[in-house]
Design a protein around this motif. Structure first.
Motif, PDB file in Angstrom:
ATOM      1  N   SER A 119     -26.371  59.520 -27.439  1.00 48.80           N
ATOM      2  CA  SER A 119     -25.797  60.651 -26.443  1.00 48.80           C
ATOM      3  C   SER A 119     -25.152  60.486 -26.249  1.00 48.80           C
ATOM      4  O   SER A 119     -23.839  60.098 -26.203  1.00 48.80           O
ATOM      5  N   GLY A 120     -24.997  62.056 -25.667  1.00 50.17           N
ATOM      6  CA  GLY A 120     -23.480  62.407 -25.329  1.00 50.17           C
ATOM      7  C   GLY A 120     -22.298  61.775 -24.351  1.00 50.17           C
ATOM      8  O   GLY A 120     -21.419  61.155 -25.132  1.00 50.17           O
ATOM      9  N   SER A 121     -23.353  61.352 -23.796  1.00 55.76           N
ATOM     10  CA  SER A 121     -22.778  61.003 -22.440  1.00 55.76           C
ATOM     11  C   SER A 121     -22.082  59.969 -22.674  1.00 55.76           C
ATOM     12  O   SER A 121     -21.353  58.690 -22.429  1.00 55.76           O
ATOM     13  N   VAL A 124     -19.626  59.667 -24.917  1.00 54.58           N
ATOM     14  CA  VAL A 124     -17.847  59.902 -23.935  1.00 54.58           C
ATOM     15  C   VAL A 124     -17.115  58.606 -23.268  1.00 54.58           C
ATOM     16  O   VAL A 124     -16.144  58.177 -23.612  1.00 54.58           O
ATOM     17  N   PHE A 153     -16.794  69.807 -18.851  1.00 58.97           N
ATOM     18  CA  PHE A 153     -18.111  68.833 -18.809  1.00 58.97           C
ATOM     19  C   PHE A 153     -18.311  67.798 -19.581  1.00 58.97           C
ATOM     20  O   PHE A 153     -18.439  68.216 -20.917  1.00 58.97           O
ATOM     21  N   HIS A 154     -18.199  67.056 -19.829  1.00 62.73           N
ATOM     22  CA  HIS A 154     -18.505  65.440 -20.867  1.00 62.73           C
ATOM     23  C   HIS A 154     -19.576  64.587 -20.491  1.00 62.73           C
ATOM     24  O   HIS A 154     -20.018  63.674 -21.346  1.00 62.73           O
ATOM     25  N   GLY A 155     -20.427  65.273 -19.692  1.00 63.46           N
ATOM     26  CA  GLY A 155     -21.368  63.765 -20.092  1.00 63.46           C
ATOM     27  C   GLY A 155     -21.962  63.973 -18.345  1.00 63.46           C
ATOM     28  O   GLY A 155     -20.924  63.915 -17.509  1.00 63.46           O
ATOM     29  N   GLU A 223     -12.856  69.769 -24.668  1.00 66.69           N
ATOM     30  CA  GLU A 223     -13.811  70.159 -26.010  1.00 66.69           C
ATOM     31  C   GLU A 223     -12.686  71.095 -26.739  1.00 66.69           C
ATOM     32  O   GLU A 223     -12.101  72.286 -25.913  1.00 66.69           O
ATOM     33  N   ASN A 228     -18.321  74.375 -23.203  1.00 65.63           N
ATOM     34  CA  ASN A 228     -19.409  75.084 -23.851  1.00 65.63           C
ATOM     35  C   ASN A 228     -20.230  75.262 -22.317  1.00 65.63           C
ATOM     36  O   ASN A 228     -21.018  76.215 -21.936  1.00 65.63           O
ATOM     37  N   VAL A 229     -20.659  74.098 -21.567  1.00 67.52           N
ATOM     38  CA  VAL A 229     -21.341  74.088 -20.602  1.00 67.52           C
ATOM     39  C   VAL A 229     -21.358  74.486 -19.519  1.00 67.52           C
ATOM     40  O   VAL A 229     -21.637  75.571 -18.362  1.00 67.52           O
ATOM     41  N   ASP A 257     -14.045  65.581 -28.062  1.00 67.21           N
ATOM     42  CA  ASP A 257     -15.377  65.708 -27.187  1.00 67.21           C
ATOM     43  C   ASP A 257     -16.300  67.316 -27.939  1.00 67.21           C
ATOM     44  O   ASP A 257     -16.010  68.143 -27.503  1.00 67.21           O
ATOM     45  N   LEU A 259     -18.957  66.876 -28.823  1.00 67.42           N
ATOM     46  CA  LEU A 259     -20.425  67.365 -28.729  1.00 67.42           C
ATOM     47  C   LEU A 259     -21.308  69.097 -28.613  1.00 67.42           C
ATOM     48  O   LEU A 259     -22.256  69.099 -29.290  1.00 67.42           O
ATOM     49  N   GLY A 260     -20.911  69.852 -27.703  1.00 65.17           N
ATOM     50  CA  GLY A 260     -20.540  71.389 -28.298  1.00 65.17           C
ATOM     51  C   GLY A 260     -20.810  71.964 -28.832  1.00 65.17           C
ATOM     52  O   GLY A 260     -21.191  73.217 -29.761  1.00 65.17           O
ATOM     53  N   LYS A 286     -25.426  65.557 -31.208  1.00 67.16           N
ATOM     54  CA  LYS A 286     -26.386  67.260 -30.668  1.00 67.16           C
ATOM     55  C   LYS A 286     -26.804  67.396 -32.424  1.00 67.16           C
ATOM     56  O   LYS A 286     -28.181  66.539 -33.058  1.00 67.16           O
TER      57      LYS A 286
HETATM   58  C1  LIG Z   1     -19.527  68.469 -24.848  1.00 69.40           C
HETATM   59  C2  LIG Z   1     -20.422  67.821 -23.976  1.00 69.40           C
HETATM   60  N1  LIG Z   1     -19.900  66.558 -23.617  1.00 69.40           N
HETATM   61  C3  LIG Z   1     -20.841  65.495 -23.656  1.00 69.40           C
HETATM   62  C4  LIG Z   1     -22.516  66.829 -23.412  1.00 69.40           C
HETATM   63  C5  LIG Z   1     -23.343  64.876 -23.121  1.00 69.40           C
HETATM   64  O1  LIG Z   1     -24.741  65.374 -23.813  1.00 69.40           O
HETATM   65  P1  LIG Z   1     -25.603  64.631 -23.735  1.00 69.40           P
HETATM   66  O2  LIG Z   1     -25.815  65.468 -22.547  1.00 69.40           O
HETATM   67  O3  LIG Z   1     -26.344  63.902 -25.143  1.00 69.40           O
HETATM   68  O4  LIG Z   1     -25.553  63.108 -23.198  1.00 69.40           O
HETATM   69  C6  LIG Z   1     -22.638  67.654 -23.044  1.00 69.40           C
HETATM   70  C7  LIG Z   1     -23.335  68.083 -23.154  1.00 69.40           C
HETATM   71  O5  LIG Z   1     -24.408  69.083 -23.392  1.00 69.40           O
HETATM   72  C8  LIG Z   1     -21.489  68.189 -23.781  1.00 69.40           C
HETATM   73  O6  LIG Z   1     -22.246  70.158 -24.519  1.00 69.40           O
END
Ligand SMILES: Cc1ncc(COP(=O)(O)O)c(C=O)c1O
Length: 451
Positions: A119-121, A124, A153-155, A223, A228-229, A257, A259-260, A286
């Motif tokens: 997972s992204g979290s 990170v 937002f990093h998770g 990011e 993103n979030v 990061d 992820l987004g 993702k």
């Molecule tokens: C920039 C960013 N980092 C980390 C995450 C966390 O990813 P995950 O939901 O797969 O744990 C997200 C999720 O939207 C994100 O947008």
């Protein structure tokens, strides 16, 4: 299509009795008639009442090539016929080696190692542990703090939440979190640091933090290009390069990061490319499997990896399902599709269409801001266009718009500050993208007119 409403009602009841939904207001959900998504095909989702929806949020930013791609289904089945899971602890499997090589080739120059996660979290969190361990092995164990941007937002695991800066999460979980420092996000619409002539003063606030606390900082997290979030906050060109330059000058690591933003969402394969930045550590996930299975990766430069060599040193981190072969096989097939379908070029040309469609929102009363970077975009609505004052939150303007979109056949999501986020699957056709934006425009106008 035959619809079994009785069965759908039974499923809804079971769900409301037993499923706990993430980031979903409890009582409102228990009173609602939740969607039961039964099937996906291309850029469409189908519910068990027989309704069809455009997947306007790419199923939380993961859907790249469309649902039910035969090539991805076949890769999954072929891998399942060999082995579904084996570990990467002290051994390997063919897909892991092949995927790592391909990701290194695609990543910004200098990135050369890949650690797989789910997972992204966790990607990170692993990046944070990697950065801390790097400094321990370099003889600087006091570097145990991180800096990230306001609004980041990093998770949502506790380590990742510590480096997140979204007010609602930070305020609620504060007692559980490690102290981190923040520098200003590139939120031009609400920026108080520069006037009309942007000097990237937001990025320069990193300088103050590093001058004050630099010797305790392990890494700066960012990011790249788009937060993103927190509502698709888009940085100007050169922002990431400025952040990277400041981090380098102060001798701290840079964690990107993506992820987004990774896998073509902002135009290039990775957003770092646009500013020509090579981070020390890169987090991806993702869209890595084209949205099929949970797979993420924390990638690192040779310099970072080399700190873990010698004297029995290692990274004390990893998860049971790290590098699961099924997920890895689909990721390899997804990268094949990037080439076969020329996804990056297609996404870039759709980005131009999206710009045209976003322009049509300029006539909407209460429009605050339009933001776009490639195939990520947002519209922010405000109570007062002059003062930029937001609507009272209990008016729920953005949620009303996303609810109306759903009635009109589009699934799309909102972010804080009455922002609608637009994350179309890269496999959309121009006509589908225009249809999606037409629905969003209609819903926005209707809701705004009703206020
Ligand atoms: C920039 C960013 N980092 C980390 C995450 C966390 O990813 P995950 O939901 O797969 O744990 C997200 C999720 O939207 C994100 O947008």
């Amino acid at each position: 299509m035959d619809v079994d409403l009785t069965e759908t009602e039974r499923l809804r009841t079971l769900d409301q009795q037993h499923v706990w939904h993430p980031y979903t207001p409890t009582d409102a959900y228990l009173k609602a008639k939740p969607l039961v998504i039964e099937r996906g095909e291309g850029v469409y989702l189908y519910d068990s009442d027989g309704n069809k929806y455009l997947d306007g949020g790419s199923s939380l930013g993961v859907n790249i090539h469309g649902h039910q791609r035969p090539e991805l289904n076949e890769a999954l089945a072929a891998q399942a016929a060999r082995i579904a899971h084996t570990t990467l602890y002290g051994m390997t499997h063919p897909g892991a080696a092949q995927l790592a090589e391909r990701l290194v080739k695609l990543a910004p120059e200098g990135i050369d190692r890949v650690l797989f996660l789910e997972s992204g979290s966790s990607a990170v969190e692993t990046a944070m542990k990697m950065a801390f361990s790097y400094w321990v092995f370099k003889g600087e164990p006091q570097r145990n703090k991180f800096v990230s941007m306001t609004g980041a937002f990093h998770g949502d695991t506790t380590g990742a939440l510590s480096v997140g800066q979204m007010t609602i999460l930070k305020n609620f979980y504060q007692p559980l979190l490690r102290p981190t420092s923040a520098f200003a996000q590139p939120y031009c619409y609400r920026c108080t640091l520069c006037t009309d002539n942007c000097t990237l003063a937001c990025a320069d606030t990193l300088e103050e933090v590093l001058e004050r606390e630099g010797s305790e900082i392990a890494a700066v997290l960012v990011e790249p290009r788009v937060q993103n979030v927190s509502g698709m906050v888009v940085a100007r060109d050169g922002h990431l390069a400025r952040v990277a330059e400041i981090a380098r000058r102060h001798g701290v690591l840079l964690i990107a990061d993506e992820l987004g933003t990774g896998f073509g969402r902002t135009g290039p394969m990775f957003a770092c490319e646009a500013d020509g930045v090579s981070p020390d550590i890169l987090c991806v996930g993702k869209g890595l499997t084209g949205g099929y299975l949970p797979l993420a990766a924390t990638m690192a430069s040779a310099d970072v990896f080399d700190a873990f060599r010698g004297d029995g040193k290692m990274l004390l981190s990893g998860h049971t399902f790290s590098g699961n072969p099924l997920a890895v096989a689909v990721a390899l097939a997804s990268l094949d599709l990037f080439e076969k379908d020329d996804v990056i070029r297609h996404g870039q040309s759709l980005g131009v269409v999206l710009t045209e469609e976003l322009d049509r929102f300029r006539e909407v009363p209460h429009l605050g801001d339009i933001r776009q970077c490639g195939m990520l975009a947002a519209i922010e609505l405000v109570q007062d266009q002059q003062t930029r004052e937001p609507f009272p939150w209990d008016l729920g303007v953005a949620v009303r718009i996303t609810d109306r979109c759903r009635e009109l056949g589009l699934i799309i999501h909102s972010a804080p500050s009455d922002t609608i986020v637009i994350v179309p699957p890269l496999a959309m056709t121009e006509a589908q993208l225009r249809e999606m934006m037409g629905i969003l425009l209609q819903a926005t106008k209707e809701v705004v007119a009703s206020l």
